[in-house]
Design a protein around this motif. Structure first.
Motif, PDB file in Angstrom:
ATOM      1  N   ASN A  92       0.857  -1.175   0.000  1.00 49.54           N
ATOM      2  CA  ASN A  92       0.000   0.000   0.000  1.00 49.54           C
ATOM      3  C   ASN A  92       0.896   1.229   0.000  1.00 49.54           C
ATOM      4  O   ASN A  92       2.051   1.167   0.431  1.00 49.54           O
ATOM      5  N   LYS A  93       0.358   2.349  -0.481  1.00 45.70           N
ATOM      6  CA  LYS A  93       1.113   3.593  -0.440  1.00 45.70           C
ATOM      7  C   LYS A  93       1.539   3.885   0.989  1.00 45.70           C
ATOM      8  O   LYS A  93       0.847   3.544   1.928  1.00 45.70           O
ATOM      9  N   GLY A  94       2.708   4.502   1.120  1.00 46.92           N
ATOM     10  CA  GLY A  94       3.207   4.859   2.439  1.00 46.92           C
ATOM     11  C   GLY A  94       4.548   4.208   2.722  1.00 46.92           C
ATOM     12  O   GLY A  94       5.125   3.531   1.873  1.00 46.92           O
ATOM     13  N   LYS A  95       5.039   4.408   3.926  1.00 52.59           N
ATOM     14  CA  LYS A  95       6.356   3.883   4.310  1.00 52.59           C
ATOM     15  C   LYS A  95       6.254   2.411   4.681  1.00 52.59           C
ATOM     16  O   LYS A  95       5.285   1.977   5.291  1.00 52.59           O
ATOM     17  N   LEU A  96       7.309   1.677   4.304  1.00 52.20           N
ATOM     18  CA  LEU A  96       7.374   0.254   4.601  1.00 52.20           C
ATOM     19  C   LEU A  96       8.825  -0.112   4.903  1.00 52.20           C
ATOM     20  O   LEU A  96       9.741   0.280   4.168  1.00 52.20           O
ATOM     21  N   ALA A 117      18.862  -2.023  -5.752  1.00 49.72           N
ATOM     22  CA  ALA A 117      18.309  -0.673  -5.840  1.00 49.72           C
ATOM     23  C   ALA A 117      16.824  -0.759  -6.152  1.00 49.72           C
ATOM     24  O   ALA A 117      16.333  -1.781  -6.632  1.00 49.72           O
ATOM     25  N   ILE A 118      16.103   0.337  -5.881  1.00 53.65           N
ATOM     26  CA  ILE A 118      14.688   0.417  -6.200  1.00 53.65           C
ATOM     27  C   ILE A 118      14.470   1.611  -7.121  1.00 53.65           C
ATOM     28  O   ILE A 118      15.090   2.665  -6.955  1.00 53.65           O
ATOM     29  N   ILE A 119      13.613   1.413  -8.120  1.00 56.32           N
ATOM     30  CA  ILE A 119      13.292   2.475  -9.075  1.00 56.32           C
ATOM     31  C   ILE A 119      11.802   2.743  -8.970  1.00 56.32           C
ATOM     32  O   ILE A 119      10.981   1.826  -9.084  1.00 56.32           O
ATOM     33  N   ASP A 120      11.428   4.011  -8.735  1.00 52.23           N
ATOM     34  CA  ASP A 120      10.015   4.359  -8.591  1.00 52.23           C
ATOM     35  C   ASP A 120       9.346   4.476  -9.966  1.00 52.23           C
ATOM     36  O   ASP A 120      10.030   4.418 -10.999  1.00 52.23           O
ATOM     37  N   PRO A 121       8.016   4.639  -9.998  1.00 49.72           N
ATOM     38  CA  PRO A 121       7.313   4.691 -11.290  1.00 49.72           C
ATOM     39  C   PRO A 121       7.774   5.819 -12.217  1.00 49.72           C
ATOM     40  O   PRO A 121       7.621   5.729 -13.439  1.00 49.72           O
ATOM     41  N   ASP A 127      19.543   3.579  -4.263  1.00 51.27           N
ATOM     42  CA  ASP A 127      20.274   2.380  -3.869  1.00 51.27           C
ATOM     43  C   ASP A 127      19.817   1.930  -2.489  1.00 51.27           C
ATOM     44  O   ASP A 127      19.678   2.742  -1.574  1.00 51.27           O
ATOM     45  N   ILE A 128      19.578   0.629  -2.358  1.00 49.24           N
ATOM     46  CA  ILE A 128      19.202   0.050  -1.072  1.00 49.24           C
ATOM     47  C   ILE A 128      20.454  -0.391  -0.333  1.00 49.24           C
ATOM     48  O   ILE A 128      20.658  -0.034   0.824  1.00 49.24           O
ATOM     49  N   GLN A 129      21.326  -1.151  -0.996  1.00 55.12           N
ATOM     50  CA  GLN A 129      22.567  -1.591  -0.363  1.00 55.12           C
ATOM     51  C   GLN A 129      23.553  -2.060  -1.421  1.00 55.12           C
ATOM     52  O   GLN A 129      23.170  -2.687  -2.404  1.00 55.12           O
ATOM     53  N   THR A 130      24.818  -1.760  -1.195  1.00 61.19           N
ATOM     54  CA  THR A 130      25.918  -2.211  -2.043  1.00 61.19           C
ATOM     55  C   THR A 130      26.904  -2.957  -1.149  1.00 61.19           C
ATOM     56  O   THR A 130      27.139  -2.549  -0.015  1.00 61.19           O
ATOM     57  N   PHE A 143      22.429 -13.207  -0.905  1.00 60.60           N
ATOM     58  CA  PHE A 143      22.693 -11.842  -0.466  1.00 60.60           C
ATOM     59  C   PHE A 143      21.391 -11.269   0.090  1.00 60.60           C
ATOM     60  O   PHE A 143      20.383 -11.233  -0.600  1.00 60.60           O
ATOM     61  N   ARG A 144      21.445 -10.881   1.367  1.00 60.24           N
ATOM     62  CA  ARG A 144      20.266 -10.296   2.006  1.00 60.24           C
ATOM     63  C   ARG A 144      20.627  -8.899   2.476  1.00 60.24           C
ATOM     64  O   ARG A 144      21.617  -8.709   3.182  1.00 60.24           O
ATOM     65  N   THR A 145      19.808  -7.921   2.088  1.00 63.98           N
ATOM     66  CA  THR A 145      20.073  -6.545   2.509  1.00 63.98           C
ATOM     67  C   THR A 145      19.655  -6.374   3.964  1.00 63.98           C
ATOM     68  O   THR A 145      18.896  -7.163   4.513  1.00 63.98           O
ATOM     69  N   ASP A 146      20.159  -5.327   4.579  1.00 58.04           N
ATOM     70  CA  ASP A 146      19.678  -4.933   5.899  1.00 58.04           C
ATOM     71  C   ASP A 146      18.248  -4.425   5.732  1.00 58.04           C
ATOM     72  O   ASP A 146      17.809  -4.097   4.617  1.00 58.04           O
ATOM     73  N   ASP A 147      17.510  -4.313   6.845  1.00 60.00           N
ATOM     74  CA  ASP A 147      16.172  -3.722   6.778  1.00 60.00           C
ATOM     75  C   ASP A 147      16.295  -2.295   6.249  1.00 60.00           C
ATOM     76  O   ASP A 147      17.221  -1.561   6.605  1.00 60.00           O
ATOM     77  N   PHE A 148      15.351  -1.926   5.405  1.00 56.62           N
ATOM     78  CA  PHE A 148      15.395  -0.663   4.691  1.00 56.62           C
ATOM     79  C   PHE A 148      13.986  -0.078   4.714  1.00 56.62           C
ATOM     80  O   PHE A 148      13.017  -0.776   4.435  1.00 56.62           O
ATOM     81  N   THR A 149      13.847   1.201   5.080  1.00 61.10           N
ATOM     82  CA  THR A 149      12.532   1.854   5.071  1.00 61.10           C
ATOM     83  C   THR A 149      12.424   2.702   3.809  1.00 61.10           C
ATOM     84  O   THR A 149      13.294   3.530   3.530  1.00 61.10           O
ATOM     85  N   TYR A 150      11.349   2.470   3.075  1.00 61.81           N
ATOM     86  CA  TYR A 150      11.143   3.188   1.811  1.00 61.81           C
ATOM     87  C   TYR A 150       9.722   3.742   1.789  1.00 61.81           C
ATOM     88  O   TYR A 150       8.782   3.091   2.250  1.00 61.81           O
ATOM     89  N   ASP A 151       9.574   4.941   1.245  1.00 60.87           N
ATOM     90  CA  ASP A 151       8.265   5.589   1.148  1.00 60.87           C
ATOM     91  C   ASP A 151       7.703   5.391  -0.261  1.00 60.87           C
ATOM     92  O   ASP A 151       8.216   5.974  -1.225  1.00 60.87           O
TER      93      ASP A 151
END
Length: 184
Positions: A92-96, A117-121, A127-130, A143-151
């Motif tokens: 859903n829209k919002g932070k996760l 990395a994440i690319i928005d519409p 970049d999430i993690q390198t 490969f598992r990234t750390d927890d990441f908060t994205y809006d």
């Protein structure tokens, strides 16, 4: 004498026109679509064989001019998205707060680093993690990234991309992606 020149000119122009038509039928431009999107360069159909630009596919292209050799590296990369211990695909829209788990196998060459990395519409990439890799992580690794908060600010399709860097001096190249759809 004048008629000879006219006949010769007509013959030469006819041969040139016929050659151009023949060349066009042998070297036919074709439209190339990859995952629903048309590739600008397209491809060619030459003598019954279709040739397409290899850089249009997700993978690493390594060209060696010294021996006229192209190496294409395309490992299997499976991407899973976790919110806590729960796998998800749509949001859903919002932070996760989430993390990205990637399983990589069938990697035929060693690599120096990976990136998620994440690319928005609208096409903006974050970049999430390198992470640089050990030399022993070659053929098969996770490969598992750390927890990441994205809006997720707007509805639409967001793309999680998995990138590989072949050498210290090369750029990151996209080798796999997963789509998240943000809903209202």
């Amino acid at each position: 004498m004048r008629w000879k020149k006219i006949i010769m000119s007509t013959l030469v122009l006819s041969l040139m026109g016929g050659s151009l038509l023949f060349a066009d039928s042998v070297n036919e431009k074709v439209r190339l679509w990859v995952n629903g999107q048309e590739v600008q360069e397209g491809g060619y159909n030459i003598d019954g064989k279709t040739y397409v630009p290899i850089r249009s596919f997700e993978g690493i292209v390594n060209w060696s001019a010294s021996n006229n050799q192209v190496k294409f590296l395309k490992p299997n990369v499976h991407i899973f998205l976790f919110k806590g211990d729960t796998i998800f695909g749509n949001v859903n829209k919002g932070k996760l707060k989430f993390n990205v788990f990637s399983q990589v196998d069938n990697l035929a060459d060693s690599v120096v680093a990976v990136k998620v990395a994440i690319i928005d519409p609208s096409g903006v990439q974050k970049d999430i993690q390198t992470q640089e890799l050990n030399s022993d992580q070659k053929d098969n690794f996770w490969f598992r990234t750390d927890d990441f908060t994205y809006d997720f600010k707007s509805t639409g399709k967001y793309t999680i991309g998995f990138y590989i860097k072949l050498t210290k001096n090369s750029e990151f190249e996209l080798v796999s992606q997963k789509v998240i759809t943000a809903l209202n």
